[in-house]
Design a protein around this motif. Structure first.
Motif, PDB file in Angstrom:
ATOM      1  N   ALA A 192      -3.668 -12.681 -64.148  1.00 59.02           N
ATOM      2  CA  ALA A 192      -3.811 -12.354 -65.564  1.00 59.02           C
ATOM      3  C   ALA A 192      -5.243 -12.565 -66.044  1.00 59.02           C
ATOM      4  CB  ALA A 192      -2.846 -13.194 -66.403  1.00 59.02           C
ATOM      5  N   ARG A 193      -5.966 -13.458 -65.391  1.00 57.69           N
ATOM      6  CA  ARG A 193      -7.345 -13.747 -65.782  1.00 57.69           C
ATOM      7  C   ARG A 193      -8.355 -12.988 -64.936  1.00 57.69           C
ATOM      8  NH1 ARG A 193      -6.598 -18.555 -69.346  1.00 57.69           N
ATOM      9  NH2 ARG A 193      -8.863 -18.682 -69.629  1.00 57.69           N
ATOM     10  N   GLY A 194      -7.852 -12.043 -64.135  1.00 51.28           N
ATOM     11  CA  GLY A 194      -8.744 -11.109 -63.465  1.00 51.28           C
ATOM     12  C   GLY A 194      -8.986 -11.326 -61.997  1.00 51.28           C
ATOM     13  N   VAL A 195      -8.350 -12.318 -61.386  1.00 59.66           N
ATOM     14  CA  VAL A 195      -8.511 -12.517 -59.946  1.00 59.66           C
ATOM     15  C   VAL A 195      -7.687 -11.455 -59.216  1.00 59.66           C
ATOM     16  CG1 VAL A 195      -8.237 -14.091 -57.998  1.00 59.66           C
ATOM     17  CG2 VAL A 195      -8.856 -14.994 -60.255  1.00 59.66           C
ATOM     18  N   ALA A 196      -8.312 -10.730 -58.311  1.00 55.98           N
ATOM     19  CA  ALA A 196      -7.606  -9.690 -57.570  1.00 55.98           C
ATOM     20  C   ALA A 196      -6.536 -10.316 -56.676  1.00 55.98           C
ATOM     21  CB  ALA A 196      -8.586  -8.891 -56.727  1.00 55.98           C
ATOM     22  N   SER A 197      -5.403  -9.630 -56.562  1.00 55.70           N
ATOM     23  CA  SER A 197      -4.292 -10.159 -55.773  1.00 55.70           C
ATOM     24  C   SER A 197      -4.696 -10.426 -54.335  1.00 55.70           C
ATOM     25  CB  SER A 197      -3.117  -9.174 -55.810  1.00 55.70           C
ATOM     26  OG  SER A 197      -2.027  -9.663 -55.059  1.00 55.70           O
TER      27      SER A 197
ATOM     28  N   ALA B 161     -10.039 -19.882 -62.851  1.00 58.38           N
ATOM     29  CA  ALA B 161      -9.692 -18.498 -62.530  1.00 58.38           C
ATOM     30  C   ALA B 161     -10.730 -17.536 -63.095  1.00 58.38           C
ATOM     31  CB  ALA B 161      -8.300 -18.169 -63.052  1.00 58.38           C
ATOM     32  N   ASP B 162     -11.249 -17.831 -64.275  1.00 59.79           N
ATOM     33  CA  ASP B 162     -12.276 -16.982 -64.878  1.00 59.79           C
ATOM     34  C   ASP B 162     -13.526 -16.952 -64.013  1.00 59.79           C
ATOM     35  OD1 ASP B 162     -10.503 -16.705 -67.012  1.00 59.79           O
ATOM     36  OD2 ASP B 162     -11.461 -18.298 -68.185  1.00 59.79           O
ATOM     37  N   VAL B 163     -13.949 -18.116 -63.537  1.00 59.23           N
ATOM     38  CA  VAL B 163     -15.151 -18.204 -62.711  1.00 59.23           C
ATOM     39  C   VAL B 163     -14.972 -17.409 -61.423  1.00 59.23           C
ATOM     40  CG1 VAL B 163     -16.572 -19.791 -61.344  1.00 59.23           C
ATOM     41  CG2 VAL B 163     -15.871 -20.425 -63.661  1.00 59.23           C
ATOM     42  N   VAL B 164     -13.821 -17.569 -60.780  1.00 61.21           N
ATOM     43  CA  VAL B 164     -13.551 -16.862 -59.526  1.00 61.21           C
ATOM     44  C   VAL B 164     -13.496 -15.356 -59.764  1.00 61.21           C
ATOM     45  CG1 VAL B 164     -11.822 -16.506 -57.709  1.00 61.21           C
ATOM     46  CG2 VAL B 164     -12.409 -18.831 -58.458  1.00 61.21           C
ATOM     47  N   ALA B 165     -12.842 -14.944 -60.846  1.00 59.82           N
ATOM     48  CA  ALA B 165     -12.734 -13.521 -61.159  1.00 59.82           C
ATOM     49  C   ALA B 165     -14.107 -12.907 -61.414  1.00 59.82           C
ATOM     50  CB  ALA B 165     -11.826 -13.324 -62.371  1.00 59.82           C
ATOM     51  N   GLU B 166     -14.938 -13.603 -62.174  1.00 56.63           N
ATOM     52  CA  GLU B 166     -16.267 -13.081 -62.495  1.00 56.63           C
ATOM     53  C   GLU B 166     -17.104 -12.865 -61.240  1.00 56.63           C
ATOM     54  OE1 GLU B 166     -17.840 -16.007 -65.146  1.00 56.63           O
ATOM     55  OE2 GLU B 166     -16.385 -15.542 -66.729  1.00 56.63           O
ATOM     56  N   ALA B 167     -16.926 -13.730 -60.263  1.00 58.14           N
ATOM     57  CA  ALA B 167     -17.704 -13.637 -59.024  1.00 58.14           C
ATOM     58  C   ALA B 167     -17.076 -12.691 -58.006  1.00 58.14           C
ATOM     59  CB  ALA B 167     -17.857 -15.021 -58.405  1.00 58.14           C
ATOM     60  N   GLY B 168     -15.854 -12.231 -58.255  1.00 58.03           N
ATOM     61  CA  GLY B 168     -15.156 -11.424 -57.271  1.00 58.03           C
ATOM     62  C   GLY B 168     -14.832 -12.201 -56.015  1.00 58.03           C
ATOM     63  N   ALA B 169     -14.698 -13.510 -56.173  1.00 57.71           N
ATOM     64  CA  ALA B 169     -14.473 -14.397 -55.031  1.00 57.71           C
ATOM     65  C   ALA B 169     -12.982 -14.549 -54.755  1.00 57.71           C
ATOM     66  CB  ALA B 169     -15.108 -15.761 -55.307  1.00 57.71           C
ATOM     67  N   ALA B 170     -12.675 -15.344 -53.734  1.00 56.21           N
ATOM     68  CA  ALA B 170     -11.290 -15.668 -53.402  1.00 56.21           C
ATOM     69  C   ALA B 170     -10.999 -17.100 -53.837  1.00 56.21           C
ATOM     70  CB  ALA B 170     -11.046 -15.510 -51.902  1.00 56.21           C
TER      71      ALA B 170
END
Length: 294
Positions: free
Chosen positions: A182-187, A134-143
């Motif tokens: 919670a780890r920053g991935v956009a809904s 989840a951290d990796v996906v959130a950092e990249a702004g990915a889905a």
């Protein structure tokens, strides 16, 4: 089937594509660079064959290419660098093709490399078994695709049991959605997959299909990966993996009537035709041409 967006949103942008899930079904083509993949048994293991298969799928109408370098099923661990070496060159070759590119992995290191190479989505069939994903996906702004499964990666889970498979799948997905957010991935970057046949018996997969609207009610785009799976073969009568096309398409059509909007498939042309026919019947898409009785 009433026209509505099961995500509650008018449109969802995933990579280069804007999807209106009130009027559109996305077809995801499977391309595996593995010598032991479930369906093609290594047919696209070589880089040139994998890229050619993806390009053919795009010509046949795929909206999305899902690239895998390590299968879900039990087996020896695939080293992270080996998996990177399998998937990243395919991503690089297809970057700019105008379709969504996802990588099927549960390894955060593989996900980081794939996203840096141009992938738009991580398809985690272990449901974020490692929270670092989840951290990796959130950092990249990915889905991310969050899939229900019980087993740890590449391990067996014999004879899974459920009190109520749909309730348990929904609870699992709800928990993992909360973890991702919670780890920053956009809904609006979250897609859910109930995980047909993943640590489930045939009756479980059939129940999930019948009650798919309960998964859709979570409010995120719902992906179904039904293509040529064992529950299709067992439902029809000991059909091997190459005799399940019709059953797979029937299951996909049914899932769409229950709210699925992304279908992950091996047989692209046939599935694209089925999905576009649904869209035409519903009035979501104009016919390709009009000549009959003109």
């Amino acid at each position: 089937m009433r026209a509505h967006d099961p995500t509650g949103r008018n449109g969802v942008r995933i990579g280069p594509r804007e999807f209106d899930f009130a009027r559109q079904i996305a077809v995801m083509a499977i391309v595996n660079r593995t010598p032991d993949s479930f369906y093609d048994q290594g047919r696209t293991d070589a880089l040139d064959l994998a890229v050619a298969a993806a390009e053919e799928a795009i010509v046949e109408g795929a909206d999305w290419i899902d690239i895998g370098g390590a299968k879900f099923a039990p087996g020896p661990a695939v080293p992270v660098q080996d998996e990177i070496d399998r998937v990243v060159p395919v991503v690089e070759a297809l970057r700019g093709a105008g379709v969504v590119l996802s990588v099927d992995t549960f390894q955060p290191g593989v996900a980081r490399a794939a996203l840096a190479a141009g992938a738009h989505v991580i398809n985690d069939t272990t449901g974020i078994h490692d929270p670092a994903m989840a951290d990796v996906v959130a950092e990249a702004g990915a889905a991310i695709v969050i899939t229900h499964s019980k087993a740890a990666p590449r391990t067996a889970y014999p004879s899974p049991t459920y009190d109520d498979v749909v309730d348990e799948v929904v609870a699992f997905l709800r928990d993992r959605i909360a973890l991702a957010e919670a780890r920053g991935v956009a809904s609006d970057r979250i897609i859910v997959d109930p995980g047909h046949d993943l640590n489930k018996h045939t009756l479980d997969s059939l129940e999930l299909t019948r009650r798919l609207d309960e998964v859709v009610a979570l409010g995120h785009p719902t992906l179904v990966a039904l293509s040529n799976k064992d529950f299709v073969g067992e439902s029809l009568g000991r059909r091997d993996r190459h005799q399940r096309v019709e059953g797979s398409i029937a299951a996909a059509v049914y899932a769409v009537t229950r709210g699925a909007r992304i279908v992950r498939v091996h047989n692209v042309r046939e599935t694209v035709d089925a999905m576009r026919m649904i869209e035409a019947i519903e009035g979501w898409r104009e016919p390709a041409y009009l000549e009959h009785n003109r």
